[in-house]
Design a protein around this motif. Structure first.
Motif, PDB file in Angstrom:
ATOM      1  N   LEU A   9       0.713  -1.084  -0.062  1.00 32.33           N
ATOM      2  CA  LEU A   9      -0.053   0.173  -0.151  1.00 32.33           C
ATOM      3  C   LEU A   9       0.842   1.359  -0.164  1.00 32.33           C
ATOM      4  CD1 LEU A   9      -2.936  -0.962   2.337  1.00 32.33           C
ATOM      5  CD2 LEU A   9      -3.126  -0.673   0.008  1.00 32.33           C
ATOM      6  N   THR A  10       1.997   1.126   0.621  1.00 30.01           N
ATOM      7  CA  THR A  10       2.720   2.529   0.749  1.00 30.01           C
ATOM      8  C   THR A  10       3.232   2.636  -0.770  1.00 30.01           C
ATOM      9  OG1 THR A  10       3.421   2.085   3.026  1.00 30.01           O
ATOM     10  CG2 THR A  10       4.950   3.289   1.647  1.00 30.01           C
ATOM     11  N   HIS A  11       3.905   1.516  -1.494  1.00 33.77           N
ATOM     12  CA  HIS A  11       4.359   1.740  -2.942  1.00 33.77           C
ATOM     13  C   HIS A  11       3.020   2.374  -3.692  1.00 33.77           C
ATOM     14  CE1 HIS A  11       8.027  -0.132  -2.847  1.00 33.77           C
ATOM     15  NE2 HIS A  11       7.568  -1.615  -2.765  1.00 33.77           N
ATOM     16  N   ALA A  12       1.835   1.889  -3.456  1.00 41.69           N
ATOM     17  CA  ALA A  12       0.584   2.324  -4.124  1.00 41.69           C
ATOM     18  C   ALA A  12       0.497   3.925  -3.784  1.00 41.69           C
ATOM     19  CB  ALA A  12      -0.584   1.755  -4.009  1.00 41.69           C
ATOM     20  N   LEU A  13       0.539   4.129  -2.667  1.00 42.90           N
ATOM     21  CA  LEU A  13       0.498   5.624  -1.978  1.00 42.90           C
ATOM     22  C   LEU A  13       1.532   6.476  -2.639  1.00 42.90           C
ATOM     23  CD1 LEU A  13      -0.961   7.670  -0.048  1.00 42.90           C
ATOM     24  CD2 LEU A  13       0.643   7.107   1.535  1.00 42.90           C
ATOM     25  N   MET A  14       2.862   5.933  -2.463  1.00 41.21           N
ATOM     26  CA  MET A  14       3.836   6.830  -3.176  1.00 41.21           C
ATOM     27  C   MET A  14       3.688   7.193  -4.470  1.00 41.21           C
ATOM     28  SD  MET A  14       7.952   6.138  -3.879  1.00 41.21           S
ATOM     29  CE  MET A  14       7.373   5.458  -5.579  1.00 41.21           C
ATOM     30  N   TYR A  15       2.994   6.348  -5.307  1.00 41.98           N
ATOM     31  CA  TYR A  15       3.006   6.474  -6.895  1.00 41.98           C
ATOM     32  C   TYR A  15       1.757   7.422  -7.222  1.00 41.98           C
ATOM     33  CZ  TYR A  15       6.281   3.176  -8.370  1.00 41.98           C
ATOM     34  OH  TYR A  15       7.681   2.664  -8.657  1.00 41.98           O
ATOM     35  N   GLN A  16       0.723   7.426  -6.154  1.00 31.51           N
ATOM     36  CA  GLN A  16      -0.402   8.320  -6.123  1.00 31.51           C
ATOM     37  C   GLN A  16       0.059  10.072  -5.847  1.00 31.51           C
ATOM     38  OE1 GLN A  16      -3.639   6.397  -4.323  1.00 31.51           O
ATOM     39  NE2 GLN A  16      -4.715   8.534  -3.928  1.00 31.51           N
ATOM     40  N   LEU A  17       0.787   9.992  -4.777  1.00 32.74           N
ATOM     41  CA  LEU A  17       1.380  11.146  -4.672  1.00 32.74           C
ATOM     42  C   LEU A  17       2.357  11.793  -5.423  1.00 32.74           C
ATOM     43  CD1 LEU A  17       2.318  10.523  -0.543  1.00 32.74           C
ATOM     44  CD2 LEU A  17       0.425  12.095  -1.599  1.00 32.74           C
ATOM     45  N   LEU A  18       3.035  11.016  -6.390  1.00 29.36           N
ATOM     46  CA  LEU A  18       3.865  11.576  -7.385  1.00 29.36           C
ATOM     47  C   LEU A  18       3.057  11.847  -8.584  1.00 29.36           C
ATOM     48  CD1 LEU A  18       6.857   8.757  -7.239  1.00 29.36           C
ATOM     49  CD2 LEU A  18       7.046  11.113  -6.753  1.00 29.36           C
ATOM     50  N   GLN A  19       1.822  11.278  -8.892  1.00 27.66           N
ATOM     51  CA  GLN A  19       1.191  11.500  -9.861  1.00 27.66           C
ATOM     52  C   GLN A  19       0.840  13.052 -10.098  1.00 27.66           C
ATOM     53  OE1 GLN A  19       0.472   8.887 -12.011  1.00 27.66           O
ATOM     54  NE2 GLN A  19       0.153  10.240 -13.252  1.00 27.66           N
ATOM     55  N   PRO A  20       1.431  13.623 -11.316  1.00 28.17           N
ATOM     56  CA  PRO A  20       1.079  14.889 -11.613  1.00 28.17           C
ATOM     57  C   PRO A  20      -0.485  15.162 -11.754  1.00 28.17           C
ATOM     58  CG  PRO A  20       2.755  14.290 -12.937  1.00 28.17           C
ATOM     59  CD  PRO A  20       2.258  12.894 -12.244  1.00 28.17           C
ATOM     60  N   ALA A  21      -0.889  16.451 -11.543  1.00 26.39           N
ATOM     61  CA  ALA A  21      -2.481  16.509 -11.479  1.00 26.39           C
ATOM     62  C   ALA A  21      -3.032  16.195 -13.192  1.00 26.39           C
ATOM     63  CB  ALA A  21      -2.883  17.828 -10.911  1.00 26.39           C
ATOM     64  N   ASP A  22      -2.259  16.813 -14.068  1.00 27.27           N
ATOM     65  CA  ASP A  22      -2.535  16.636 -15.454  1.00 27.27           C
ATOM     66  C   ASP A  22      -2.049  15.370 -16.194  1.00 27.27           C
ATOM     67  OD1 ASP A  22       0.153  17.272 -15.042  1.00 27.27           O
ATOM     68  OD2 ASP A  22       0.509  18.689 -16.510  1.00 27.27           O
ATOM     69  N   GLY A  23      -1.877  14.390 -15.410  1.00 24.11           N
ATOM     70  CA  GLY A  23      -1.401  13.170 -15.918  1.00 24.11           C
ATOM     71  C   GLY A  23      -0.127  13.075 -16.545  1.00 24.11           C
ATOM     72  N   GLU A  27       9.059  11.137 -12.751  1.00 21.49           N
ATOM     73  CA  GLU A  27      10.125  10.478 -12.636  1.00 21.49           C
ATOM     74  C   GLU A  27      10.205   9.149 -11.596  1.00 21.49           C
ATOM     75  OE1 GLU A  27      13.738  12.716 -12.136  1.00 21.49           O
ATOM     76  OE2 GLU A  27      15.032  10.923 -11.797  1.00 21.49           O
ATOM     77  N   GLU A  28      10.580   8.165 -11.769  1.00 19.28           N
ATOM     78  CA  GLU A  28      10.600   7.281 -10.621  1.00 19.28           C
ATOM     79  C   GLU A  28      11.830   7.387  -9.537  1.00 19.28           C
ATOM     80  OE1 GLU A  28      10.953   2.790 -11.566  1.00 19.28           O
ATOM     81  OE2 GLU A  28       9.188   2.698 -10.639  1.00 19.28           O
ATOM     82  N   PRO A  29      11.507   7.304  -8.275  1.00 17.44           N
ATOM     83  CA  PRO A  29      12.535   7.361  -7.214  1.00 17.44           C
ATOM     84  C   PRO A  29      13.642   6.418  -7.383  1.00 17.44           C
ATOM     85  CG  PRO A  29      10.339   8.122  -6.320  1.00 17.44           C
ATOM     86  CD  PRO A  29      10.206   7.440  -7.526  1.00 17.44           C
ATOM     87  N   PRO A  30      14.744   6.336  -6.806  1.00 11.74           N
ATOM     88  CA  PRO A  30      15.718   5.382  -6.882  1.00 11.74           C
ATOM     89  C   PRO A  30      15.128   4.186  -5.872  1.00 11.74           C
ATOM     90  CG  PRO A  30      16.651   7.294  -5.776  1.00 11.74           C
ATOM     91  CD  PRO A  30      15.220   7.949  -6.409  1.00 11.74           C
ATOM     92  N   LEU A  31      15.586   3.154  -6.365  1.00 11.19           N
ATOM     93  CA  LEU A  31      15.027   1.745  -5.528  1.00 11.19           C
ATOM     94  C   LEU A  31      15.325   1.986  -4.260  1.00 11.19           C
ATOM     95  CD1 LEU A  31      14.873  -1.431  -6.376  1.00 11.19           C
ATOM     96  CD2 LEU A  31      16.966  -1.319  -5.009  1.00 11.19           C
ATOM     97  N   TRP A  32      16.291   2.432  -3.685  1.00  2.00           N
ATOM     98  CA  TRP A  32      16.523   2.429  -1.995  1.00  2.00           C
ATOM     99  C   TRP A  32      15.409   3.334  -1.333  1.00  2.00           C
ATOM    100  CZ3 TRP A  32      16.850   7.010   0.814  1.00  2.00           C
ATOM    101  CH2 TRP A  32      17.364   8.099   0.153  1.00  2.00           C
ATOM    102  N   PHE A  33      15.008   4.604  -2.283  1.00  5.42           N
ATOM    103  CA  PHE A  33      13.932   5.517  -1.833  1.00  5.42           C
ATOM    104  C   PHE A  33      12.604   4.545  -1.635  1.00  5.42           C
ATOM    105  CE2 PHE A  33      10.689   8.791  -1.890  1.00  5.42           C
ATOM    106  CZ  PHE A  33      11.261   9.644  -0.949  1.00  5.42           C
ATOM    107  N   ARG A  34      12.436   3.993  -2.897  1.00  5.65           N
ATOM    108  CA  ARG A  34      10.839   3.607  -2.924  1.00  5.65           C
ATOM    109  C   ARG A  34      10.887   2.023  -1.957  1.00  5.65           C
ATOM    110  NH1 ARG A  34      11.425   0.855  -8.040  1.00  5.65           N
ATOM    111  NH2 ARG A  34      13.481   1.495  -8.675  1.00  5.65           N
ATOM    112  N   GLU A  35      11.942   1.123  -1.846  1.00  4.21           N
ATOM    113  CA  GLU A  35      11.991   0.110  -1.314  1.00  4.21           C
ATOM    114  C   GLU A  35      12.075   0.462   0.355  1.00  4.21           C
ATOM    115  OE1 GLU A  35      10.525  -2.638  -2.034  1.00  4.21           O
ATOM    116  OE2 GLU A  35      10.332  -2.182  -3.992  1.00  4.21           O
ATOM    117  N   GLY A  36      12.714   1.538   0.544  1.00  9.83           N
ATOM    118  CA  GLY A  36      13.148   2.021   2.094  1.00  9.83           C
ATOM    119  C   GLY A  36      11.966   2.566   2.572  1.00  9.83           C
ATOM    120  N   MET A  37      10.877   3.264   1.738  1.00  7.18           N
ATOM    121  CA  MET A  37       9.864   3.876   2.274  1.00  7.18           C
ATOM    122  C   MET A  37       8.749   2.959   2.344  1.00  7.18           C
ATOM    123  SD  MET A  37       7.506   6.558  -0.119  1.00  7.18           S
ATOM    124  CE  MET A  37       6.057   7.396   0.889  1.00  7.18           C
TER     125      MET A  37
END
Ligand SMILES: [Zn+2]
Length: 154
Positions: A9-23, A27-37
């Protein structure tokens, strides 16, 4: 089970927070940031290599870059890669607080490159943070330059 759910769910939330309003695709954060989060949020530290074991691993593999792993390193040393991701993210939160994480994501969402959003939100160049995270053994008190008192936290 709930740990794994929190991780995903944290992965899903992160992508949601990254999603620009205009679609469009941020850019995808580095692996350590995604998996660490995801790992830190789900409280999975007990599943990772202990800090001492991680430091020992790094001492015996001085040229291996766990925060920017090659596909080969990722494949054969997944445990060490995930442990480093967990400790690096934990260190970032200890040094800069939750708000800095949200600010990084917000920066990327508004179109900044991850590296630039990271520097703006944390006051630290991304590559410098990564190098110092490893050098300090993921220790907030060994991190240089030291944080001024009162910084970090919520
Ligand atoms: Zn994950």
């Amino acid at each position: 089970m709930s740990e794994l759910l929190a991780h995903e769910l944290t992965h899903a939330l992160m992508y949601q927070l990254l999603q620009p309003a205009d679609g469009g695709f941020p850019e995808e954060p580095p692996l350590w940031f995604r998996e660490g989060m995801a790992s830190v949020t789900a409280g999975q530290g007990h599943r990772r290599l202990a800090l001492d074991d991680l430091r020992r691993w790094q001492d015996t593999h001085p040229t291996a870059d766990l925060l920017r792993p090659s596909p080969e390193l990722y494949r054969i040393e997944k445990e060490a890669v995930y442990a480093a991701a967990h400790r690096a993210f934990e260190l970032l939160v200890a040094l800069r607080g939750d708000q800095a994480i949200l600010d990084v994501l917000r920066g990327v969402r508004s179109g900044a490159r991850f590296e630039d959003a990271f520097a703006a939100a944390t006051g630290q160049p991304l590559a410098g943070f990564e190098a110092e995270a490893v050098r300090s053994g993921y220790s907030p008190t060994s991190f240089r330059p030291p944080l001024p008192l009162g910084a970090g936290g919520d």
